[in-house]
Design a protein around this motif. Structure first.
Motif, PDB file in Angstrom:
ATOM      1  N   MET A   1     -33.825 -51.007 -43.817  1.00  0.00           N
ATOM      2  CA  MET A   1     -32.692 -50.092 -43.980  1.00  0.00           C
ATOM      3  C   MET A   1     -33.143 -48.872 -44.791  1.00  0.00           C
ATOM      4  N   SER A   2     -32.840 -47.683 -44.293  1.00  0.00           N
ATOM      5  CA  SER A   2     -33.224 -46.465 -44.995  1.00  0.00           C
ATOM      6  C   SER A   2     -32.414 -46.304 -46.276  1.00  0.00           C
ATOM      7  N   THR A   3     -32.994 -45.579 -47.228  1.00  0.00           N
ATOM      8  CA  THR A   3     -32.338 -45.355 -48.512  1.00  0.00           C
ATOM      9  C   THR A   3     -31.165 -44.389 -48.342  1.00  0.00           C
ATOM     10  N   THR A   4     -30.035 -44.734 -48.937  1.00  0.00           N
ATOM     11  CA  THR A   4     -28.865 -43.863 -48.902  1.00  0.00           C
ATOM     12  C   THR A   4     -29.061 -42.700 -49.863  1.00  0.00           C
ATOM     13  N   THR A   5     -28.689 -41.507 -49.419  1.00  0.00           N
ATOM     14  CA  THR A   5     -28.768 -40.322 -50.269  1.00  0.00           C
ATOM     15  C   THR A   5     -27.365 -39.863 -50.632  1.00  0.00           C
ATOM     16  N   MET A   6     -27.134 -39.694 -51.915  1.00  0.00           N
ATOM     17  CA  MET A   6     -25.872 -39.164 -52.401  1.00  0.00           C
ATOM     18  C   MET A   6     -26.092 -37.740 -52.888  1.00  0.00           C
ATOM     19  N   GLY A   7     -25.336 -36.815 -52.309  1.00  0.00           N
ATOM     20  CA  GLY A   7     -25.481 -35.411 -52.656  1.00  0.00           C
ATOM     21  C   GLY A   7     -24.408 -34.957 -53.621  1.00  0.00           C
ATOM     22  N   VAL A   8     -24.807 -34.155 -54.594  1.00  0.00           N
ATOM     23  CA  VAL A   8     -23.882 -33.607 -55.583  1.00  0.00           C
ATOM     24  C   VAL A   8     -23.752 -32.110 -55.318  1.00  0.00           C
TER      25      VAL A   8
END
Length: 373
Positions: A1-8
């Protein structure tokens, strides 16, 4: 599973100085295994530099990069460039969909899944760490008392000096939700004689618990889910007449009453303002509580009463407000997105309460009642 990216994202609303995630919050998110991508300059107005975010483990990028690479986008208030949001993204923030129901339709049309923290049910103990309305109202109530004290031409506390004794200011706080109770507590710490009022029976006990006096107008109602409700027009008229008689007795009045998804009630009429002594101060934190008040505006009436419209005071205390908000976001993400992704299906009552739209469809029951498409 690819890493989730959280954008600010950097906030685009005028006068908004908060940021949705602080460097400390980035550290907490990174512990969950997600990647955090912060827009260049996102925290600048809250005194958080890009270097602070990088040191906490975040990547820094321009807005298009954040949009392109993020799975989840974090904001305080809705971004102005909604049409630039890529389909399939999750947007989390204080989106105020009941105050701006067209936003839900616009987000759905973009194929964005939207979660709004201002729909969180306050009565659920599990939801309390995520309660951004409460955290921001605490900050706003604190700042309201300080701002009113600064604008008032006298002292808040009683002072005994060689030149004589200065009487303490008489302060009235209208509305005893989180912001009102914090304003009461702060004004009392500053030494003022404080009286509180709220139409809700349960809130009157909260006022008394702070040590403040309770203004009794013999007008009452019950709240729902921890929030105020719109009043019947006849009851509101009775309340306004009673407040018009009571308000002129005070040197400073702070109003904090808001109704989610509805118009803030008028609590201080033009007649009440005319009856106040010159030099008095009225601060409208609720937005629309005071006749003639306007957001982010300070005016002086012809009778010498200073009226301050300040519906977004939390944004003026950006470090404290952003820190509290980031912790709310971390709590929500940890609870609802434990793997950094929304579940395909969920019967979770908190998730159901804050979910606005998904898969191109407005799903929140209250918004569907408004026939948002």
């Amino acid at each position: 599973m690819s890493t989730t990216t959280m954008g600010v994202l950097r906030e685009t609303a005028g006068r908004e100085r908060r940021v949705a995630m602080t460097p400390d919050g980035v550290t907490r998110l990174r512990r969950t295994g997600v990647r955090v991508l912060v827009e260049t300059g996102a925290g600048r107005h809250a005194w958080f530099d890009d270097a602070d975010y990088a040191a906490a483990g975040a990547d820094i990028g321009a807005r298009p990069q954040v949009y392109d690479e993020s799975d989840v986008l974090l904001v305080v208030r809705p971004p102005e460039d909604v049409t630039a949001l890529p389909a399939g993204r999750v947007l989390i923030g204080l989106l105020d969909p009941l105050g701006d129901p067209a936003l839900a339709g616009a987000l759905a049309a973009q194929g964005v899944t939207a979660i709004s923290l201002d729909l969180l049910p306050r009565t659920l103990s599990r939801a309390q760490p995520m309660d951004a309305l409460t955290s921001q109202a605490n900050v706003a109530g604190y700042k309201a008392a300080l701002l009113a004290a600064e604008a008032y031409g006298g002292f808040f506390p009683m002072l005994v000096t060689a030149a004589g004794t200065a009487r303490p200011a008489q302060v009235l706080v209208l509305g005893a939700g989180v912001a009102g109770l914090q304003a009461i507590a702060t004004a009392r710490r500053l030494g003022a004689l404080v009286t509180g009022y709220d139409v809700r029976v349960q809130a009157q006990a909260d006022i008394a618990s702070t040590g403040a006096a309770v203004l009794s107008l013999e007008v009452s109602q019950n709240g729902k889910d921890g929030y105020a409700q719109a009043m019947d027009e006849d009851v509101a008229a009775v309340q306004l007449r009673a407040l018009t008689q009571a308000v002129p007795r005070f040197d400073v009045v702070i109003t904090t009453a808001r109704v989610p998804g509805g118009r803030s009630p008028l609590l201080v009429s033009e007649d009440a303002l005319r009856g106040m002594r010159a030099g008095s101060v009225v601060l409208d934190l609720g937005g629309g509580n005071v006749a003639g008040s306007a957001p982010d505006t300070r005016t002086v009436t012809e009778h010498g009463v200073t009226v301050i419209g300040a519906p977004n005071l939390a944004a003026t205390v950006p470090v404290a407000a952003s820190t509290a908000y980031a912790r709310n976001i971390v709590a929500l993400v940890s609870s609802l997105l434990p793997e950094g992704r929304l579940p395909s299906e969920s019967n979770d009552e908190v998730f159901a309460a804050v979910l606005i739209c998904r898969d191109g469809v407005v799903v929140h029951p209250r918004l569907k009642e408004l026939e948002i498409r």
